[in-house]
Write a protein that holds these residues in place. Structure first.
Motif, short mmCIF file in Angstrom:
data_model
loop_
_atom_site.label_atom_id
_atom_site.label_comp_id
_atom_site.label_asym_id
_atom_site.label_seq_id
_atom_site.Cartn_x
_atom_site.Cartn_y
_atom_site.Cartn_z
N ILE A 108 0.83 -1.21 0.00
CA ILE A 108 0.00 0.00 0.00
C ILE A 108 0.86 1.26 0.00
O ILE A 108 0.48 2.29 -0.57
CB ILE A 108 -0.99 -0.01 1.20
N HIS A 109 2.05 1.17 0.60
CA HIS A 109 2.95 2.33 0.60
C HIS A 109 3.46 2.63 -0.81
O HIS A 109 3.59 3.79 -1.20
CB HIS A 109 4.12 2.09 1.55
N SER A 110 3.73 1.56 -1.58
CA SER A 110 4.15 1.74 -2.97
C SER A 110 3.04 2.36 -3.80
O SER A 110 3.28 3.22 -4.66
CB SER A 110 4.58 0.39 -3.56
N VAL A 111 1.79 1.94 -3.55
CA VAL A 111 0.66 2.51 -4.27
C VAL A 111 0.51 4.00 -3.95
O VAL A 111 0.31 4.83 -4.85
CB VAL A 111 -0.64 1.75 -3.93
N ASN A 112 0.61 4.36 -2.68
CA ASN A 112 0.50 5.77 -2.30
C ASN A 112 1.63 6.60 -2.91
O ASN A 112 1.41 7.74 -3.35
CB ASN A 112 0.51 5.90 -0.78
N ASP A 113 2.82 6.02 -2.95
CA ASP A 113 3.94 6.71 -3.60
C ASP A 113 3.65 6.94 -5.08
O ASP A 113 3.91 8.01 -5.63
CB ASP A 113 5.22 5.89 -3.43
#
Length: 255
Positions: free
Chosen positions: A43-48
């Motif tokens: 999810i952190h990669s998606v937000n990035d």
């Protein structure tokens, strides 16, 4: 049609900018934010990725045809199904189809919080509904448009009741020429085949469902955005869009 004209934005009751006569290219991202996306850190990669997309669309150096022709909507699914308010960004959501899409130049990155199950069927029904509504609204103004493209991204199987009916409807939606659906699997390798099998139910595209390489959501979402942007440039009188096959191989594994 003469060359695209943009002007200052003036939106009608359906959320369509009536001063923009460019060929619209609607893109709907349907993104998994279930609890497993938190467990893996994806999810952190998606937000990035969302922040990078905002930077690209708002960069004055980005072709103006892209900034006005690409229209983006995002539906996410986890503990519930949300349509994100991309005029506001962050945690803002919308319940009105007329505010589901935003011209790329106004895109503000949403922020996803991962939790809950995987109501993929409901999310796809929402995506198809807002796509149909947008096509109707643009058509009612006599403005040109491409068929919407939906990208469905998930790391697991659907958990909501009736998802198979939704998948059947998605295939019929494509066969009727209403739009396109592309799917992408990610997540635990042990569950990958089950995830791919579930996603395959939503698309009429032949061949295996691609899986994401190296959990690179950020690169993949940027790739999808830029691919659609190239199509928007071509649709509005620019050069032909380059083949995306080689670039796709950097992010997707079809084996």
């Amino acid at each position: 049609m003469d060359g695209p004209s943009f002007g200052d934005a003036q939106f009608n009751e359906d959320g369509v900018n009536i001063r923009n006569n460019s060929m619209r290219v609607p893109l709907i991202l349907v993104i998994d934010r279930s609890g497993s996306m938190a467990a893996t850190g994806d999810i952190h990669s998606v937000n990035d990725a969302m922040m990078r997309v905002e930077s690209f669309f708002q960069d004055p150096g980005t072709d103006e045809k892209v900034r006005v022709a690409v229209e983006v909507a995002i539906v996410s699914f986890g503990d519930n199904v949300l349509t994100h308010d991309l005029n506001s960004g962050g945690s803002a959501t919308t319940s009105a189809d007329s505010t589901a899409f935003v011209e790329a130049r106004y895109f503000k990155a949403p922020v996803f919080v991962a939790n809950g199950m995987t109501p993929m069927g409901e999310a796809m029904r929402t995506a198809m509904r807002i796509a149909d509504d947008r096509s109707r609204a643009i058509g009612a103004m006599g403005l040109p448009r491409k068929r919407p493209i939906i990208w469905l991204m998930s790391d697991g199987e659907a958990t909501d009741n009736g998802w198979k009916d939704a998948a059947t409807d998605a295939k019929e939606w494509q066969r009727k020429g209403k739009g396109f659906v592309r799917v992408l699997a990610s997540g635990d390798e042990a569950q990958m085949q089950a995830t791919r099998n579930a996603l395959k139910e939503f698309t009429i595209v032949d061949g295996p469902v691609p899986k994401l390489k190296d959990a690179n959501f950020s690169g993949l979402i940027e790739f999808v955005t830029r691919m659609v942007s190239d199509q928007a440039i071509e649709a509005n009188g620019g050069p032909a869009a380059p083949s995306a096959n080689q670039a796709a191989a950097d992010y997707l594994d079809f084996s």
